[in-house]
Design a protein around this motif. Sequence first.
Motif, PDB file in Angstrom:
ATOM      1  N   GLN A   1       0.911  -1.230   0.177  1.00 33.77           N
ATOM      2  CA  GLN A   1       0.298  -0.569   0.093  1.00 33.77           C
ATOM      3  C   GLN A   1       0.656   1.578   0.076  1.00 33.77           C
ATOM      4  O   GLN A   1       0.330   2.305  -0.370  1.00 33.77           O
TER       5      GLN A   1
ATOM      6  N   LYS B   1       2.182   1.790  -3.265  1.00 32.91           N
ATOM      7  CA  LYS B   1       1.330   2.175  -4.698  1.00 32.91           C
ATOM      8  C   LYS B   1       0.773   3.824  -3.851  1.00 32.91           C
ATOM      9  O   LYS B   1       0.264   3.807  -5.190  1.00 32.91           O
ATOM     10  N   ALA B   2       0.907   3.892  -2.599  1.00 37.28           N
ATOM     11  CA  ALA B   2       0.725   5.626  -2.603  1.00 37.28           C
ATOM     12  C   ALA B   2       1.671   6.099  -3.172  1.00 37.28           C
ATOM     13  O   ALA B   2       1.619   7.842  -3.867  1.00 37.28           O
TER      14      ALA B   2
ATOM     15  N   TYR C   1       3.738   5.694  -5.970  1.00 38.47           N
ATOM     16  CA  TYR C   1       3.411   5.566  -7.284  1.00 38.47           C
ATOM     17  C   TYR C   1       1.941   6.570  -7.162  1.00 38.47           C
ATOM     18  O   TYR C   1       1.937   7.814  -8.464  1.00 38.47           O
ATOM     19  N   ASP C   2       1.422   6.515  -6.557  1.00 36.99           N
ATOM     20  CA  ASP C   2      -0.207   7.074  -7.082  1.00 36.99           C
ATOM     21  C   ASP C   2       0.277   8.851  -7.118  1.00 36.99           C
ATOM     22  O   ASP C   2      -0.078  10.251  -7.477  1.00 36.99           O
ATOM     23  N   LYS C   3       1.238   9.242  -5.467  1.00 42.06           N
ATOM     24  CA  LYS C   3       1.601  10.377  -6.008  1.00 42.06           C
ATOM     25  C   LYS C   3       2.192  11.293  -7.095  1.00 42.06           C
ATOM     26  O   LYS C   3       2.095  11.950  -7.565  1.00 42.06           O
ATOM     27  N   LYS C   4       3.511  10.255  -7.528  1.00 45.48           N
ATOM     28  CA  LYS C   4       3.948  10.975  -8.583  1.00 45.48           C
ATOM     29  C   LYS C   4       3.372  10.880 -10.118  1.00 45.48           C
ATOM     30  O   LYS C   4       3.713  11.577 -10.822  1.00 45.48           O
ATOM     31  N   ALA C   5       1.989  10.386  -9.882  1.00 43.64           N
ATOM     32  CA  ALA C   5       1.453   9.876 -11.102  1.00 43.64           C
ATOM     33  C   ALA C   5       0.250  11.219 -11.344  1.00 43.64           C
ATOM     34  O   ALA C   5       0.480  12.312 -12.102  1.00 43.64           O
ATOM     35  N   TYR C   6       0.095  12.341  -9.985  1.00 46.18           N
ATOM     36  CA  TYR C   6      -0.690  12.861  -9.790  1.00 46.18           C
ATOM     37  C   TYR C   6       0.475  14.315 -10.348  1.00 46.18           C
ATOM     38  O   TYR C   6      -0.326  15.492 -10.595  1.00 46.18           O
TER      39      TYR C   6
ATOM     40  N   TYR D   1      -2.482  16.805  -5.878  1.00 46.54           N
ATOM     41  CA  TYR D   1      -1.558  16.635  -5.386  1.00 46.54           C
ATOM     42  C   TYR D   1      -1.210  16.181  -3.627  1.00 46.54           C
ATOM     43  O   TYR D   1      -0.231  15.648  -3.828  1.00 46.54           O
TER      44      TYR D   1
ATOM     45  N   SER E   1      -2.724  12.868  -2.705  1.00 44.60           N
ATOM     46  CA  SER E   1      -2.180  12.255  -2.792  1.00 44.60           C
ATOM     47  C   SER E   1      -0.588  11.826  -2.010  1.00 44.60           C
ATOM     48  O   SER E   1      -0.304  11.224  -1.448  1.00 44.60           O
TER      49      SER E   1
ATOM     50  N   THR F   1       0.041   9.601   0.244  1.00 44.61           N
ATOM     51  CA  THR F   1       0.950   8.026   0.602  1.00 44.61           C
ATOM     52  C   THR F   1       1.572   8.070   2.576  1.00 44.61           C
ATOM     53  O   THR F   1       1.606   7.268   3.223  1.00 44.61           O
TER      54      THR F   1
END
Length: 469
Positions: free
Chosen positions: A45, A48-49, A51-56, A158, A161, A165
Motif C-alpha cells: 500500500q 502504491k501510494a 506511485y499515485d503521488k508521482k502520477a499526480y 497532488y 495524494s 502516502t
Amino acid sequence: MVKVVLILLGILVGTGVPAQVKIDLRKCREMALESSKKMAVADKQVVKAGYDKKAYRANFFPKLSAMGTYAYMQKDYSFKIDGGNLPTFVPGGNGTLVPNYLLDGNGKVVMGADGRPVFAQYAYMPDIALAVGLENAYTVGGILEMPVYMGGKIRHAYRMSAIGTEMAELNLHYNRAEVIAEADGVFWQYVRLQELELSAQKYKEVVAELVKNLTDARQVGMASRNDLLKAQVKLNEAELLLQKTQNGKQLAAMNLCRVIGLDLNTALQAEDSLSGMITPGILENGITVTQRPEYSILDKEIELKQKQVELTRSDFLPQLGVSVSYGYTDGISMNGESEGLASFMALASLKVPVFHWSEGRNKIKAMKAEQEMSELKKEDASQMMLLEATKARFGVEDAAMRVKLTAHSLTQAQENLTESKNRYEVGMETLTGYMEAQAQWQKAWSDWIDAKTELRLSETGYLKATGRL
C-alpha cells in the motif's frame, strides 16, 4: 561393517528430527514482521501510494502526445457545381469596381422582367464536376498540452495524494504494532506453558515420591491400603495435569511457528524467561495517545477532507489551458490529385462557470459537513484511546501487584509443604493434609507463572496503547 554403519548414520541424519530452534522475544518479533502477510500488504500500500503521488505530480508539467489517423473510403465522393451567366464589374470613377449595368437613353438601369437589374455583359462559367477521395488518407503529428490555471485542482489533487502516502506509512506502523502485539502474545504464552510444564513435572515427582514411600510402608505394614490408593489417585491427577500442559505447550509452539513463519512442527526452545519485575522506564512517561498511528491517521483524514473541500471548489472556478500541435496530412485527393500539407496550430481554452443553480455551493457545503464529521470522529476516538491507555497502565500496575502477591503465596505454600512433610513423616500430619499442601504448592506455583505472563502481556498492551510499541 564400517560402511554399513556409515550408511545407517547417513539415513538417520537425513530423516532425523529437525534441530531445535532457539528463539527469544527480539528474534520472535523480527521473524513475525518478516513473515507477516499484514506487513506485506501494508508495504504494498505504501508503494502504491508513492506511485499515485508521482502520477499526480506529472499533472504539473506539459504533456506531449503523438497522434495519427488513417482513413480509407472505397468510392470517391462526387458532386457538381452548376455553372451559368455571371455578372460583370467595371472600374468606377473612384477607382473601385461597380456593377456593369445596362443603361437606357436616360442613363437609368434597365430592369429585367424578373425585376432584377440587367447587366451590359455577362461572363459564362461552365458546370464544374468534383470528386473527393479518401483512399489511403492519413494525418500524423504531435500535440503539446499545458494547463495554465485549473482553479487549484491539480495542486489540491497532488496534496491529497501526498496525504494518502503519509496515511499508508502510518498504516504500516499500525500493522507493525499489531504484528508485534500478536507475536508477544503467542511467545509469552509458549514461555508460560514451558514453565507450567516444569511445575507440573515437579508436582508429579513430589506425588510419585509419596506413592513410592507409601508403597514401601505398605509392604512392611506401616501404611494402609486406603492411604496408598488416595496417593495413587493424586498421582493420576498429576500425570493428567502434566499431559495437558505438554499438549498445550505443543499447540502453543505450533501457533508460535505460524506467527513467525516456520513449519508448524518445528521444535522450539524459548531462551527468555518470565520476569516478575516491571520493565524499567515503561511507566515513566505520562499517558499520551498522540504517538499512536491511529491518532495520526485521524489527523490525516481531517486534512484530506479539507483538501477535498478545496478540490470541489476548484470545479467551479475558471479553467485555462493551452495546446500547440504540428501535423502532416496527405492522401486526400481532389479529382484524382492530392498534395500533402504540413501545418502548425495553437489553441487556448477558457472555461468560466457562470450559473449552475447553486450546485457548487451545495457540493462545497456537503464536503465541509464531511470534514466536520471527521473532526467529531477524531474527538470521540481520542477519548476512547485515552481510556484504553489508562486502562492498560492500570493493567500493568495490577499485574505487578499480582506477581508480588503470588510470589509471596508461593513462598508460604513452599514453607507449608515443607512443614507438612516433616509433620507427616513423624506422624503428626494426616495424609490428606500433606496432599492438600502439595496441591496448594502446585497451584501457587501456577498462579505465580500466570501472574508473570499477565505482566508481560500487559506491558505490551500498554506500549501499544500509548504508541510506543
